[in-house]
Design a protein around this motif. Structure first.
Motif, PDB file in Angstrom:
ATOM      1  N   TYR A 160      48.257  47.146  37.974  1.00 35.03           N
ATOM      2  CA  TYR A 160      47.985  45.884  37.291  1.00 35.03           C
ATOM      3  C   TYR A 160      47.620  46.174  35.835  1.00 35.03           C
ATOM      4  O   TYR A 160      46.927  47.146  35.555  1.00 35.03           O
ATOM      5  CB  TYR A 160      46.830  45.149  37.992  1.00 35.03           C
ATOM      6  CG  TYR A 160      47.072  45.024  39.477  1.00 35.03           C
ATOM      7  CD1 TYR A 160      47.818  43.977  39.997  1.00 35.03           C
ATOM      8  CD2 TYR A 160      46.610  46.004  40.361  1.00 35.03           C
ATOM      9  CE1 TYR A 160      48.091  43.890  41.348  1.00 35.03           C
ATOM     10  CE2 TYR A 160      46.870  45.928  41.720  1.00 35.03           C
ATOM     11  CZ  TYR A 160      47.610  44.870  42.208  1.00 35.03           C
ATOM     12  OH  TYR A 160      47.879  44.794  43.550  1.00 35.03           O
ATOM     13  N   ARG A 161      48.098  45.324  34.957  1.00 31.22           N
ATOM     14  CA  ARG A 161      47.850  45.517  33.522  1.00 31.22           C
ATOM     15  C   ARG A 161      47.190  44.263  32.979  1.00 31.22           C
ATOM     16  O   ARG A 161      47.567  43.147  33.361  1.00 31.22           O
ATOM     17  CB  ARG A 161      49.194  45.766  32.824  1.00 31.22           C
ATOM     18  CG  ARG A 161      49.082  46.386  31.457  1.00 31.22           C
ATOM     19  CD  ARG A 161      50.434  46.931  31.003  1.00 31.22           C
ATOM     20  NE  ARG A 161      51.429  45.866  31.084  1.00 31.22           N
ATOM     21  CZ  ARG A 161      52.722  46.086  31.342  1.00 31.22           C
ATOM     22  NH1 ARG A 161      53.179  47.295  31.548  1.00 31.22           N
ATOM     23  NH2 ARG A 161      53.556  45.073  31.397  1.00 31.22           N
ATOM     24  N   THR A 162      46.240  44.438  32.097  1.00 37.17           N
ATOM     25  CA  THR A 162      45.649  43.254  31.470  1.00 37.17           C
ATOM     26  C   THR A 162      46.744  42.519  30.699  1.00 37.17           C
ATOM     27  O   THR A 162      47.683  43.132  30.193  1.00 37.17           O
ATOM     28  CB  THR A 162      44.510  43.622  30.501  1.00 37.17           C
ATOM     29  OG1 THR A 162      44.972  44.645  29.614  1.00 37.17           O
ATOM     30  CG2 THR A 162      43.288  44.105  31.248  1.00 37.17           C
ATOM     31  N   LEU A 163      46.607  41.210  30.611  1.00 39.25           N
ATOM     32  CA  LEU A 163      47.654  40.409  29.991  1.00 39.25           C
ATOM     33  C   LEU A 163      47.903  40.824  28.539  1.00 39.25           C
ATOM     34  O   LEU A 163      49.018  40.685  28.036  1.00 39.25           O
ATOM     35  CB  LEU A 163      47.288  38.917  30.042  1.00 39.25           C
ATOM     36  CG  LEU A 163      47.187  38.301  31.438  1.00 39.25           C
ATOM     37  CD1 LEU A 163      46.941  36.798  31.334  1.00 39.25           C
ATOM     38  CD2 LEU A 163      48.424  38.555  32.274  1.00 39.25           C
ATOM     39  N   ASP A 164      46.865  41.326  27.888  1.00 36.34           N
ATOM     40  CA  ASP A 164      47.057  41.768  26.504  1.00 36.34           C
ATOM     41  C   ASP A 164      47.656  43.171  26.428  1.00 36.34           C
ATOM     42  O   ASP A 164      47.848  43.715  25.340  1.00 36.34           O
ATOM     43  CB  ASP A 164      45.751  41.694  25.713  1.00 36.34           C
ATOM     44  CG  ASP A 164      44.706  42.686  26.210  1.00 36.34           C
ATOM     45  OD1 ASP A 164      45.013  43.501  27.116  1.00 36.34           O
ATOM     46  OD2 ASP A 164      43.577  42.655  25.695  1.00 36.34           O
ATOM     47  N   GLY A 165      47.935  43.759  27.586  1.00 37.76           N
ATOM     48  CA  GLY A 165      48.597  45.060  27.614  1.00 37.76           C
ATOM     49  C   GLY A 165      47.688  46.239  27.330  1.00 37.76           C
ATOM     50  O   GLY A 165      48.132  47.385  27.310  1.00 37.76           O
ATOM     51  N   SER A 166      46.393  45.978  27.146  1.00 31.08           N
ATOM     52  CA  SER A 166      45.542  47.076  26.670  1.00 31.08           C
ATOM     53  C   SER A 166      45.049  47.998  27.779  1.00 31.08           C
ATOM     54  O   SER A 166      44.729  49.147  27.521  1.00 31.08           O
ATOM     55  CB  SER A 166      44.342  46.508  25.906  1.00 31.08           C
ATOM     56  OG  SER A 166      43.508  45.800  26.785  1.00 31.08           O
ATOM     57  N   ASN A 167      44.970  47.519  28.994  1.00 35.19           N
ATOM     58  CA  ASN A 167      44.414  48.354  30.046  1.00 35.19           C
ATOM     59  C   ASN A 167      45.181  48.215  31.343  1.00 35.19           C
ATOM     60  O   ASN A 167      45.849  47.213  31.579  1.00 35.19           O
ATOM     61  CB  ASN A 167      42.937  47.993  30.288  1.00 35.19           C
ATOM     62  CG  ASN A 167      42.032  48.750  29.346  1.00 35.19           C
ATOM     63  OD1 ASN A 167      42.145  49.973  29.222  1.00 35.19           O
ATOM     64  ND2 ASN A 167      41.157  48.030  28.679  1.00 35.19           N
ATOM     65  N   GLU A 168      45.027  49.221  32.169  1.00 42.21           N
ATOM     66  CA  GLU A 168      45.735  49.254  33.433  1.00 42.21           C
ATOM     67  C   GLU A 168      44.767  49.679  34.530  1.00 42.21           C
ATOM     68  O   GLU A 168      43.886  50.498  34.296  1.00 42.21           O
ATOM     69  CB  GLU A 168      46.876  50.276  33.335  1.00 42.21           C
ATOM     70  CG  GLU A 168      47.862  50.201  34.473  1.00 42.21           C
ATOM     71  CD  GLU A 168      48.888  51.340  34.466  1.00 42.21           C
ATOM     72  OE1 GLU A 168      49.879  51.233  35.207  1.00 42.21           O
ATOM     73  OE2 GLU A 168      48.673  52.324  33.754  1.00 42.21           O
ATOM     74  N   VAL A 169      44.942  49.110  35.705  1.00 40.40           N
ATOM     75  CA  VAL A 169      44.164  49.568  36.860  1.00 40.40           C
ATOM     76  C   VAL A 169      45.147  49.827  37.992  1.00 40.40           C
ATOM     77  O   VAL A 169      46.109  49.077  38.177  1.00 40.40           O
ATOM     78  CB  VAL A 169      43.046  48.566  37.249  1.00 40.40           C
ATOM     79  CG1 VAL A 169      43.614  47.214  37.662  1.00 40.40           C
ATOM     80  CG2 VAL A 169      42.172  49.115  38.351  1.00 40.40           C
ATOM     81  N   ILE A 170      44.926  50.934  38.683  1.00 39.65           N
ATOM     82  CA  ILE A 170      45.828  51.342  39.767  1.00 39.65           C
ATOM     83  C   ILE A 170      45.002  51.421  41.035  1.00 39.65           C
ATOM     84  O   ILE A 170      44.032  52.175  41.115  1.00 39.65           O
ATOM     85  CB  ILE A 170      46.480  52.706  39.486  1.00 39.65           C
ATOM     86  CG1 ILE A 170      47.335  52.613  38.231  1.00 39.65           C
ATOM     87  CG2 ILE A 170      47.336  53.157  40.658  1.00 39.65           C
ATOM     88  CD1 ILE A 170      46.699  53.232  37.027  1.00 39.65           C
ATOM     89  N   ILE A 171      45.390  50.660  42.020  1.00 38.17           N
ATOM     90  CA  ILE A 171      44.637  50.599  43.270  1.00 38.17           C
ATOM     91  C   ILE A 171      45.520  51.103  44.405  1.00 38.17           C
ATOM     92  O   ILE A 171      46.635  50.611  44.593  1.00 38.17           O
ATOM     93  CB  ILE A 171      44.166  49.160  43.537  1.00 38.17           C
ATOM     94  CG1 ILE A 171      43.290  48.692  42.363  1.00 38.17           C
ATOM     95  CG2 ILE A 171      43.393  49.080  44.849  1.00 38.17           C
ATOM     96  CD1 ILE A 171      42.779  47.293  42.486  1.00 38.17           C
TER      97      ILE A 171
ATOM     98  N   ILE B 127      40.549  53.764  43.257  1.00 41.47           N
ATOM     99  CA  ILE B 127      40.715  52.872  42.105  1.00 41.47           C
ATOM    100  C   ILE B 127      40.669  53.706  40.826  1.00 41.47           C
ATOM    101  O   ILE B 127      39.663  54.366  40.546  1.00 41.47           O
ATOM    102  CB  ILE B 127      39.620  51.785  42.080  1.00 41.47           C
ATOM    103  CG1 ILE B 127      39.848  50.790  43.211  1.00 41.47           C
ATOM    104  CG2 ILE B 127      39.654  51.014  40.760  1.00 41.47           C
ATOM    105  CD1 ILE B 127      39.114  51.074  44.469  1.00 41.47           C
ATOM    106  N   ALA B 128      41.750  53.674  40.094  1.00 37.59           N
ATOM    107  CA  ALA B 128      41.812  54.428  38.840  1.00 37.59           C
ATOM    108  C   ALA B 128      42.161  53.472  37.713  1.00 37.59           C
ATOM    109  O   ALA B 128      42.726  52.404  37.953  1.00 37.59           O
ATOM    110  CB  ALA B 128      42.871  55.520  38.946  1.00 37.59           C
ATOM    111  N   SER B 129      41.831  53.834  36.507  1.00 37.70           N
ATOM    112  CA  SER B 129      42.147  52.930  35.402  1.00 37.70           C
ATOM    113  C   SER B 129      42.455  53.712  34.138  1.00 37.70           C
ATOM    114  O   SER B 129      42.182  54.905  34.027  1.00 37.70           O
ATOM    115  CB  SER B 129      40.996  51.959  35.153  1.00 37.70           C
ATOM    116  OG  SER B 129      40.231  52.338  34.035  1.00 37.70           O
ATOM    117  N   SER B 130      43.007  52.973  33.190  1.00 37.21           N
ATOM    118  CA  SER B 130      43.360  53.580  31.907  1.00 37.21           C
ATOM    119  C   SER B 130      42.126  53.949  31.105  1.00 37.21           C
ATOM    120  O   SER B 130      42.239  54.587  30.059  1.00 37.21           O
ATOM    121  CB  SER B 130      44.253  52.627  31.113  1.00 37.21           C
ATOM    122  OG  SER B 130      43.645  51.350  31.041  1.00 37.21           O
TER     123      SER B 130
END
Lengths: 760, 760
Positions: B184-195, B238-241
């Motif tokens: 999943y990516r924030t709508l502004d494209g700045s961050n990502e989370v991987i579950i 749960i990992a993230s950018s």
């Protein structure tokens, strides 16, 4: 109209919350309001949708019909117990949708976990008289002692479309300590919706208001004596920037004024106003049966209820979505379903609605022209899925394959082009029923010309013969084929009709006429073979067959795709839905009775009926083939697509086209009322289970009533000019009311229990 | 650590779903996972939050901590009955959060509406050893017959923050028919989370997978014999950018590998690894009581549990939000709460965490400098509400007034500037406890200098005297005043400390030193009057008072604002929370015992305690004034802010600062352990209800243990260099373990049941 049926929910079940929320959706063409309970359930999808109010939440998503802020939910506490039918005991439960008025009523006797009994009576309707108006009433009566009742309700903008947000909350207000108003704007700034609500409460109750986290809430509480009712009437007014008289500066104020006027009237008067409109609708359209199976009448009333509820007659920039306004399936997009399955009903009962639906396409010509141009063609290639702008809304890629991680291009938008000809077919049908020259001159001929130009540009020359390559017919299990019979025949019809009306209306377009003549002369129309069979496409007959019994048993679930890939299915004689059979339905005058019979017999066993569009059309053709028993089976099964026992088949909305098909099956199939090449035909083949059918219809400006039994047909209506129609093979013409003895026109059909016209 | 308490939920109640979901939140500083039940309830707000993972859903909204896709929810059907504790009968119910390990356990005996009994046992934890790891286990045992169990669970991205969408679903996958993964990516494209998730199931069960409408779901079903358990262990990663080693190309693959490794270990081993980390934490920090009131120990364990759970030690670009990672209140923003209420605990137990929290401000200096510059000042004006960028996140306008439709500018961001000095105060405190010269050279002195420069530029010259005009002190019911005592004294402290460390670390900045000297010489510090009272601001004493009894009874609810406008409250002697009292807490060495006493006596009756930050500080000052009974009352009440009976006080998250204040009250108040001007002071004033307190703390690189009774204090730790501290008025110095008889250092205090140092 006291004979109208009601749709009843047999019991409360957490397993069928969404089924009945869909089936009992309130609608007036402007709004759709899912029949969710006042109290919330986690599995229950609340939904309010406004025709044409689309938005796209992000570039990765698809444009969709926005799930608007909720106005119906109520958090109810009775002596501190949170009211939910999951808790305590549901001693009595009735819920019914009254088709006569559109009112939804619920009556519950609830034994709360605290051991006390409460009667909870709920009513609601969406006004057919004022399309922005929603009224609901709840009355709570404690049966065992006095009770403290608290109800929290308001305007709840935490609603999303499955997590996709579309609206900004731009303002929430409480006026005069009574009127709630929330204003919401789509995130792209293009549209606004204004929701205003008022709760009438017992005078001794207490209210407070608060706004937090996208919820504007009125918290009401009061003490009510044993046996007395605590009654709350909530009146809401929903307005939007799509409204005809919308002005940004004054809209909120006008909405409030409208709400105040409605509040003055009170629930009963507002309901009566709405019921009056419904009454007129039923007068104009109801098909009344005498049948040994009472569910037949319910199916018809259900279908016509939704045909009213889903149709946005107020705005010709809107059309009918594949799920109407009942749910989020297919994102609220418009498909060919509208012109082919829904428009005929309107055309035969309220032709101005058919005109309006065609106008939706006319307004969106630019989108179709753009798509054609972008693909190197001329004219208008209307989008497979259409929303507000008329541009292609089909997602470019299908949902991700969760096993491979790949996304496939969506084939329908690329190659399922028959909808272009379907739209043209509907334009022609419209003129045949209405003789509306104004529409044809202003819009109809343009639609025909632009769609015809598309086909002319799309055809390819194969050794002098024109062919249509790489298309998908209605049967979506057979993709990317050449010369799909349905497509070729319909394209021919499209160009032929365009050329015809260009001439009829004296339009000077020699280039088109010449191109059309060439197209009509050279387009390949796959002929029937010696067995009277028409090949679905160039390669269909060469493909192997398999036993489909198992998949037919699970029809509607696409179970075949669990065992075979799409590519594998494509290489077998497997149909999702009617294709050549659909063709014989669309252009019946082009085919002989033997051809109908042969193709129905050949294709039906190869058809899984995984599409809701399939069964009813097979029913019509079976009726036309005088297989009335089989036709009745098909028709009944088509009626069960939504009304059947499957608890989840319509969770995300009704199958709108199927409601149109229920009417088609009864009227075109069993009553045998059709319009062919400008003439009215009547070929009754009523099932044995029916004693009579009565129906109104509109024919060239005149309201006609028809009453059919197995022996007679009585037709009345034409007062001045004579009504002319074909009764079986005989031309009859009369003024006023006339009864015909069917035996004089039709011979008995062996074994079918019905009769057959002396000429088909 | 077997003596650690547990937090128990007394019973299942639909009224307290969110209270306990908050109180029992799992956290490891990286993630927070609300303690929602597996089965859904409409009133239950599910939430998973990742430290620093902020997004703004639209320009009309505020940046907020994103509510991530849900991994815990399970739709459970037992013999076709949907499992919910609202239905049937809850025969047995236990739920407890084990502070020792962070494990949440639930044990339910459910009599389903079908008349059958099922035991449902749930366990879960968020790993303290691997911060991306979430494990949950559910075991379902049918007690009366064999049973069909179906569980649907997966990754559900329909979650929003009250309808505000933050994430695009960029990919959903199922690997090897077992591992689920959603990106999943924030709508502004700045961050990502991987579950990524995996469900271990009984071998004979059946699974299918599907993805629809932002839900990736595994549908599991199986038959289980009577008395046997159907067990499902769900392991999620749960990992993230924001992760240290994040690389977009490989993150999803690494996440899957990590998940697979964890799955290999199994629930018990993973829990043991996590429990070991928790054990180390409790060893380093637990305050152990003997009290006649067992809830005192629970309050302390609760506080310290959350102090661990909320603190993002893994990333110094994150700090602690006002609600930690337990809910969406205050949008996950960072306030002065962190430095003043939370940092002292970490400083005294794990000073590197205090350094990290200060580093968060250092990394965000640019945001503070920008805000200062934009307002015409110099240095750094840190934002009142801070998130990821360090820019001001306070919404410019408050929520709409639903009656008037007006929005007010939010005053705190405009004028509540004391947080600048609070940060400086914390930097100084950090150095005093740690003597960490590296940090001071690299970051600390810069923070002090930039904050000091702000104050110097902000002061105005009034006839030669420097004043601070138009500020808001900690008491937010008194806005836009001149010379708020708290602010002026803290600003003085800020500049003085900056000047001090500039000198100490030999930084050449003559211009600053000269400006600082001038500021320190001329800044107006409101002195105590003859009654030892310090005016809260220039005009405070001139304002009228009213009877606050009613509002004090409803404290925490801001009930006064229902009767008076903010402007009216501003013109009366009404405090929301400690202000001058807060000042005497922050800089105790500046005030005499008489001044503490007088100001506590004057201001407390004028304080409603509508802020959760108020009570505990009053408790510390009351203790310092030897009003131990009152102090204990304050402290106990402070402990009830979250743990008390109010069913909704912490629905949107715990009061994080209040947990720090529980520790402050015990340690600084009752144990009387403080650091003043670089020296350790111990002035015990233990409540009569307590028999002993034992606690570990860190002092200048050494781990110390302290054990206090009403008679003795035993201090141990310093093995090489002597430990020096002030015990009452006496300087003591020793090596190893030493026990002191309190009577030798403190005289009994009349009527207080405690003792008082011979010199305060």
């Amino acid at each position: 109209m006291s004979t109208l049926t009601r749709l009843q929910e047999p019991q409360f079940s957490p397993h069928t919350l969404n089924k009945f929320a869909t089936l009992m959706t309130a609608g007036n063409g402007y709004l759709g309001l899912r029949a969710c309970h006042e109290e919330a359930y986690t599995d229950q999808t609340r939904g309010m949708y406004l025709a044409g109010f689309y938005h796209r939440s992000s570039p990765l998503e698809t444009t969709e019909l926005v799930n608007l802020p909720d106005i119906l939910q109520m958090r109810i506490e009775l002596d501190g117990e949170i009211f939910t039918l999951l808790a305590g005991q549901v001693v009595e439960y009735q819920r019914e949708l009254d088709f006569a008025t559109g009112e939804l009523r619920r009556n519950v006797l609830w034994l709360a976990p605290n051991g006390k009994r409460y009667r909870i009576e709920c009513q609601r309707f969406l006004s057919a008289a004022q399309h922005s108006l929603v009224c609901s009433r709840i009355a709570i009566t404690p049966l065992d002692s006095e009770a403290t009742v608290t109800i929290s309700t308001g305007i709840d903008a935490t609603q999303t479309n499955s997590g996709r947000q579309h609206l900004d909350e731009t303002s929430v207000r409480v006026f005069e300590q009574r009127y709630l108003q929330g204003c919401y704007r789509t995130l792209d700034g293009s549209n606004e919706v204004i929701i205003s609500s008022y709760c009438a409460l017992p005078s001794e109750s207490h209210s407070s208001f608060y706004a937090k986290n996208r919820r504007l809430t009125q918290h009401c509480s009061g003490l009510v004596a044993q046996g007395e009712a605590f009654s709350l009437v909530k009146t809401s007014w929903i307005a939007s920037s799509l409204d005809e008289n919308y002005r940004a500066e004054t809209c909120a104020e006008f909405a409030l004024q409208n709400l105040m006027q409605c509040v003055e009237c009170g629930y009963e008067q507002l309901l009566a106003q709405s019921a009056q409109v419904w009454n007129g609708y039923w007068q104009r359209s109801r098909v009344k049966l005498e049948s040994v199976n009472e569910e037949d009448q319910i199916a018809l009333d259900f279908a016509l209820y939704h045909l009213y509820a889903m149709t946005p007659v107020h705005n010709e920039r809107c059309s009918i979505a594949a799920k109407g306004l009942t749910g989020e399936g297919y994102k609220g997009h418009v498909f060919w379903d509208t012109e082919v399955f829904l428009l005929p009903f309107h055309l035969m009962t309220q032709p101005h609605i058919a005109r309006q639906l065609l106008s939706y396409r006319w307004h969106n010509l630019r989108g179709g022209q753009k798509k054609a141009r972008e693909n190197g063609w001329q004219g208008a290639l209307f989008p497979w899925e259409s929303a507000w702008t008329g541009e292609e809304e089909t997602p470019e890629f299908a949902a991700i394959n969760i096993r491979t991680g790949l996304r496939q291009k969506v084939a329908s938008a690329l190659a399922e082009h028959h909808l272009v000809a379907d739209i043209a077919w509907a334009v022609d049908a419209y003129y045949q029923v209405t003789a509306d020259e104004v529409f044809m001159r202003e819009r109809g001929v343009t639609l025909l010309l632009e769609t015809a130009r598309f086909w002319i540009s799309r055809a390819v020359n194969v050794n002098g013969r024109l062919e249509l390559h790489d298309v998908i017919g209605p049967d979506e299990y057979t993709e990317h084929v050449d010369n799909n019979a349905y497509t070729n025949y319909l394209a021919f019809h499209n160009v032929e009709r365009a050329r015809h009306y260009v001439q009829q209306f004296g339009i000077q377009n020699a280039a088109f006429v010449s191109a059309a003549d060439d197209f009509l002369e050279r387009l390949w129309l796959p002929p029937a073979n010696e067995q009277n069979l028409i090949a679905q496409d160039d390669t269909f007959f060469s493909k192997p067959t398999i036993d489909l019994t198992r998949y037919k048993q699970q029809q509607g679930t696409q179970a075949i795709l669990l065992d075979y890939s799409r590519a594998e299915v494509n290489e077998m004689q497997i149909l999702k839905q009617a294709d050549v059979v659909m063709l014989t339905y669309m252009l019946p005058w082009r085919f002989t009775a033997e051809q109908l019979e042969a193709n129905l017999g050949y294709y039906e066993p190869r058809t899984i009926h995984d599409s809701s569009l399939s069964k009813a059309i097979h029913g019509v053709i079976a009726a036309r083939c005088y297989r009335v028993t089989q036709a009745y089976e098909f028709w009944q099964q088509a009626g069960l697509i939504d009304l059947g026992d499957d608890p989840h088949s319509c969770d995300d909305g009704i199958h709108a086209a199927a409601t149109g098909a229920i009417w088609l099956g009864a009227v075109q199939g069993f009553v045998g009322l059709t319009v062919e090449q400008g003439e009215l035909h009547l070929n009754p083949r009523m099932p044995a289970q029916w004693q009579s059918v009565a129906l109104p219809f509109f024919w060239q400006g005149t309201q006609i009533h028809l009453m059919l039994t197995h022996q007679h047909v009585t037709i009345s209506g034409a007062q001045n000019t004579p009504l002319t129609l074909w009764l079986g093979g005989k031309h009859v013409s009369f003024v006023g009311t006339q009864t015909f003895l069917l035996a004089e026109f039709f011979a008995p059909v062996n074994g079918s229990g019905t009769t057959k016209g002396t000429k088909q």
